[in-house]
Design a protein around this motif. Structure first.
Motif, PDB file in Angstrom:
ATOM      1  N   TRP A 150      26.116  -6.372   5.941  1.00 53.19           N
ATOM      2  CA  TRP A 150      25.442  -5.216   5.351  1.00 53.19           C
ATOM      3  C   TRP A 150      26.319  -4.519   4.326  1.00 53.19           C
ATOM      4  CZ3 TRP A 150      20.529  -5.217   6.374  1.00 53.19           C
ATOM      5  CH2 TRP A 150      20.053  -5.671   7.614  1.00 53.19           C
ATOM      6  N   ARG A 151      25.666  -3.878   3.355  1.00 53.95           N
ATOM      7  CA  ARG A 151      26.399  -3.073   2.379  1.00 53.95           C
ATOM      8  C   ARG A 151      26.584  -1.634   2.850  1.00 53.95           C
ATOM      9  NH1 ARG A 151      23.226  -6.366  -1.114  1.00 53.95           N
ATOM     10  NH2 ARG A 151      21.556  -4.817  -1.169  1.00 53.95           N
ATOM     11  N   GLY A 152      25.766  -1.218   3.828  1.00 52.09           N
ATOM     12  CA  GLY A 152      25.899   0.140   4.345  1.00 52.09           C
ATOM     13  C   GLY A 152      24.783   0.473   5.306  1.00 52.09           C
ATOM     14  N   PRO A 153      24.876   1.632   5.974  1.00 49.74           N
ATOM     15  CA  PRO A 153      23.875   2.024   6.982  1.00 49.74           C
ATOM     16  C   PRO A 153      22.462   2.121   6.433  1.00 49.74           C
ATOM     17  CG  PRO A 153      25.830   3.404   7.122  1.00 49.74           C
ATOM     18  CD  PRO A 153      25.977   2.594   5.875  1.00 49.74           C
ATOM     19  N   GLU A 154      22.321   2.596   5.191  1.00 46.30           N
ATOM     20  CA  GLU A 154      20.980   2.769   4.625  1.00 46.30           C
ATOM     21  C   GLU A 154      20.246   1.433   4.518  1.00 46.30           C
ATOM     22  OE1 GLU A 154      23.787   3.733   3.220  1.00 46.30           O
ATOM     23  OE2 GLU A 154      23.755   5.914   3.591  1.00 46.30           O
ATOM     24  N   GLU A 155      20.987   0.377   4.202  1.00 51.36           N
ATOM     25  CA  GLU A 155      20.367  -0.940   4.081  1.00 51.36           C
ATOM     26  C   GLU A 155      19.874  -1.437   5.435  1.00 51.36           C
ATOM     27  OE1 GLU A 155      21.264  -5.223   1.924  1.00 51.36           O
ATOM     28  OE2 GLU A 155      22.927  -4.099   2.805  1.00 51.36           O
ATOM     29  N   VAL A 156      20.618  -1.157   6.500  1.00 54.54           N
ATOM     30  CA  VAL A 156      20.211  -1.551   7.853  1.00 54.54           C
ATOM     31  C   VAL A 156      18.842  -0.963   8.173  1.00 54.54           C
ATOM     32  CG1 VAL A 156      20.767  -1.416  10.314  1.00 54.54           C
ATOM     33  CG2 VAL A 156      22.604  -1.704   8.635  1.00 54.54           C
ATOM     34  N   LEU A 157      18.690   0.337   7.938  1.00 52.28           N
ATOM     35  CA  LEU A 157      17.435   1.008   8.268  1.00 52.28           C
ATOM     36  C   LEU A 157      16.308   0.571   7.346  1.00 52.28           C
ATOM     37  CD1 LEU A 157      18.793   4.603   8.970  1.00 52.28           C
ATOM     38  CD2 LEU A 157      18.120   2.869  10.638  1.00 52.28           C
ATOM     39  N   ALA A 158      16.603   0.340   6.079  1.00 55.24           N
ATOM     40  CA  ALA A 158      15.560  -0.076   5.140  1.00 55.24           C
ATOM     41  C   ALA A 158      14.988  -1.430   5.518  1.00 55.24           C
ATOM     42  CB  ALA A 158      16.129  -0.115   3.717  1.00 55.24           C
ATOM     43  N   VAL A 159      15.851  -2.382   5.875  1.00 61.70           N
ATOM     44  CA  VAL A 159      15.382  -3.713   6.267  1.00 61.70           C
ATOM     45  C   VAL A 159      14.574  -3.634   7.558  1.00 61.70           C
ATOM     46  CG1 VAL A 159      16.140  -5.985   7.077  1.00 61.70           C
ATOM     47  CG2 VAL A 159      17.159  -4.978   5.023  1.00 61.70           C
ATOM     48  N   ALA A 160      15.038  -2.837   8.521  1.00 63.67           N
ATOM     49  CA  ALA A 160      14.319  -2.696   9.791  1.00 63.67           C
ATOM     50  C   ALA A 160      12.940  -2.089   9.570  1.00 63.67           C
ATOM     51  CB  ALA A 160      15.132  -1.839  10.752  1.00 63.67           C
ATOM     52  N   THR A 193      10.087   4.166  19.701  1.00 63.47           N
ATOM     53  CA  THR A 193      11.116   4.158  18.661  1.00 63.47           C
ATOM     54  C   THR A 193      12.052   2.972  18.806  1.00 63.47           C
ATOM     55  OG1 THR A 193      11.082   6.585  18.616  1.00 63.47           O
ATOM     56  CG2 THR A 193      12.952   5.499  17.564  1.00 63.47           C
ATOM     57  N   TYR A 194      12.250   2.274  17.689  1.00 59.91           N
ATOM     58  CA  TYR A 194      13.241   1.206  17.608  1.00 59.91           C
ATOM     59  C   TYR A 194      14.518   1.796  17.029  1.00 59.91           C
ATOM     60  CZ  TYR A 194      15.691  -2.741  15.400  1.00 59.91           C
ATOM     61  OH  TYR A 194      16.642  -3.627  14.982  1.00 59.91           O
ATOM     62  N   PHE A 195      15.601   1.685  17.770  1.00 64.96           N
ATOM     63  CA  PHE A 195      16.896   2.192  17.336  1.00 64.96           C
ATOM     64  C   PHE A 195      17.735   1.031  16.810  1.00 64.96           C
ATOM     65  CE2 PHE A 195      15.407   5.517  20.134  1.00 64.96           C
ATOM     66  CZ  PHE A 195      15.841   6.684  19.498  1.00 64.96           C
ATOM     67  N   ALA A 196      17.965   1.028  15.497  1.00 68.02           N
ATOM     68  CA  ALA A 196      18.792   0.010  14.853  1.00 68.02           C
ATOM     69  C   ALA A 196      20.214   0.544  14.718  1.00 68.02           C
ATOM     70  CB  ALA A 196      18.225  -0.336  13.476  1.00 68.02           C
ATOM     71  N   ASN A 197      21.195  -0.319  14.928  1.00 69.19           N
ATOM     72  CA  ASN A 197      22.582   0.138  14.945  1.00 69.19           C
ATOM     73  C   ASN A 197      23.197   0.084  13.554  1.00 69.19           C
ATOM     74  OD1 ASN A 197      25.245   0.805  15.614  1.00 69.19           O
ATOM     75  ND2 ASN A 197      25.077  -0.223  17.595  1.00 69.19           N
ATOM     76  N   THR A 198      23.579   1.260  13.044  1.00 68.58           N
ATOM     77  CA  THR A 198      24.205   1.357  11.729  1.00 68.58           C
ATOM     78  C   THR A 198      25.716   1.572  11.825  1.00 68.58           C
ATOM     79  OG1 THR A 198      23.794   3.746  11.660  1.00 68.58           O
ATOM     80  CG2 THR A 198      22.092   2.317  10.739  1.00 68.58           C
ATOM     81  N   TYR A 199      26.253   1.561  13.040  1.00 70.18           N
ATOM     82  CA  TYR A 199      27.683   1.820  13.236  1.00 70.18           C
ATOM     83  C   TYR A 199      28.524   0.690  12.636  1.00 70.18           C
ATOM     84  CZ  TYR A 199      32.052   2.477  15.900  1.00 70.18           C
ATOM     85  OH  TYR A 199      33.366   2.651  16.279  1.00 70.18           O
ATOM     86  N   ARG A 200      29.485   1.055  11.774  1.00 71.75           N
ATOM     87  CA  ARG A 200      30.351   0.075  11.111  1.00 71.75           C
ATOM     88  C   ARG A 200      29.500  -1.067  10.545  1.00 71.75           C
ATOM     89  NH1 ARG A 200      35.466  -0.550  15.214  1.00 71.75           N
ATOM     90  NH2 ARG A 200      36.151  -1.972  13.562  1.00 71.75           N
ATOM     91  N   ALA A 201      28.500  -0.647   9.795  1.00 67.33           N
ATOM     92  CA  ALA A 201      27.487  -1.602   9.320  1.00 67.33           C
ATOM     93  C   ALA A 201      28.106  -2.753   8.531  1.00 67.33           C
ATOM     94  CB  ALA A 201      26.460  -0.866   8.457  1.00 67.33           C
ATOM     95  N   GLU A 202      29.125  -2.478   7.739  1.00 62.94           N
ATOM     96  CA  GLU A 202      29.697  -3.508   6.879  1.00 62.94           C
ATOM     97  C   GLU A 202      30.328  -4.656   7.664  1.00 62.94           C
ATOM     98  OE1 GLU A 202      29.525   0.396   4.810  1.00 62.94           O
ATOM     99  OE2 GLU A 202      30.256  -0.296   6.746  1.00 62.94           O
TER     100      GLU A 202
END
Length: 350
Positions: A96-106, A158-167
């Motif tokens: 991942w490039r960052g947390p925002e990308e994780v949530l956008a894809v999910a 709610t689906y909780f996607a993990n953005t911690y240390r996304a990179e």
């Protein structure tokens, strides 16, 4: 082996079946093999034996190798499963490039699945599935998870996607995990069960792992039928998830029915899955400490697939996939034996 960890906390002696203890005041306990066989039945809610499950896991891993090469050849020009796994493990473009990308894809995956669902399900949950980041307090210890809606409607599923240390996290499994945890996986299953009228609370809220996780694994594969995976990288993520669940059948039964060492279990997971080293160590300890529980995931999926195949064969052109999904989801989580009886009765029209 399944019983060995309890021996130092009870005043008992483990002796072979049928032989009384020679020490006064000590009770007889069944041997580890018998205990593990009972645990595997309890967790899978089927009569499949540890030996059968071990063979099934090995067969699944062999079939997955063919899929890795087929898809990996398109995605990377790879010619072996090892080459595909090496690319998935090492290619920085698959992080991942960052947390925002994780949530956008999910959110994009869940949106696509919700739009497609009416063509595959007769009923869908009343509320949409929200997507949120795993809270900071939990993020270092979990991967992703789903929380069912509040019974009074005050909180959405709610689906909780993990953005911690996304990179540092792999992105190729993101869509498979979203389809598993959210739509058409746990959200459809758990939210639908809650809104069915006439089911007792126990039926709506029962925690039967083989059904709950079996459906979520089935949903990962169903998503491919629905055309939801965006590309071959995402399809390889589906295979990575499958590999971990298939390996559980081999490793759990290897440890508790075949006398495997922990190191042998770790080596098998390294060779046949895409789990990180931290996850491999954690998973190995989980299987040692919780005998049989990890079997329920893949066994549940295989049983749902078996029942679907049976219904397709018996009903022929009269088979309705949406009606089958409705049957599986709107009776609440069930033991696999009870689900089989329900489907067989549905096939007979009784």
């Amino acid at each position: 082996p399944a019983f060995a960890r309890y021996r130092d906390v009870v005043d008992a002696e483990v002796v072979p079946r049928g032989r009384p203890s020679e020490k006064p005041g000590l009770c007889w306990l069944p041997d580890g093999q018998a205990v593990y066989a009972a645990l595997s039945r309890a967790h899978t809610t089927t009569e499949r034996t540890p030996e059968e499950l071990h063979r099934t896991g090995l067969e699944l891993i062999e079939r997955l190798a063919d899929e890795y090469v087929e898809i990996g050849s398109r995605a990377f020009g790879a010619t072996s499963v090892g080459e595909v796994r090496d690319r998935l493990r090492t290619d920085p473009a698959l992080r991942w490039r960052g947390p925002e990308e994780v949530l956008a894809v999910a959110r994009n995956a869940v949106d696509r699945a919700e739009r497609a669902a009416p063509g595959w399900f007769r009923r869908v949950p009343a509320g949409r599935c929200a997507v949120e980041p795993v809270p900071d307090s939990e993020a270092p210890r979990v991967t992703a998870y789903y929380v069912r809606p509040a019974l009074d409607g005050s909180r959405p599923g709610t689906y909780f996607a993990n953005t911690y240390r996304a990179e540092e996290r792999d992105r190729f499994t993101a869509e498979a995990v979203a389809f598993h945890e959210a739509v058409p996986g746990h959200h459809f299953q758990l939210a639908l069960a809650q809104q069915v009228q006439g089911l007792p609370p126990l039926r709506r809220l029962a925690d039967i792992t083989a059904h709950i996780e079996g459906w979520a694994l089935y949903a990962e594969r169903l998503a491919e039928e629905m055309g939801l995976y965006s590309d071959d990288i995402a399809r390889l993520g589906l295979l990575a998830e499958d590999s971990a669940r298939a390996a559980r059948l081999v490793v759990d039964t290897g440890l508790h029915a075949r006398g495997w060492s922990r190191q042998r279990a770790v080596d098998f997971l390294r060779t046949h899955t895409l789990l990180s080293e931290v996850d491999i160590q954690t998973e190995a300890d989980r299987y040692i400490e919780w005998p049989g529980q990890a079997l329920s995931y893949m066994v549940g999926r295989l049983e749902i697939q078996r029942l679907r195949s049976l219904a397709e064969h018996e009903l022929g052109s009269g088979f309705d996939l949406g009606a089958f999904h409705d049957l599986v989801l709107t009776n609440g989580p069930l033991p696999m034996t009870a689900l089989a009886e329900l489907v067989e009765s549905w096939i007979r029209g009784t």
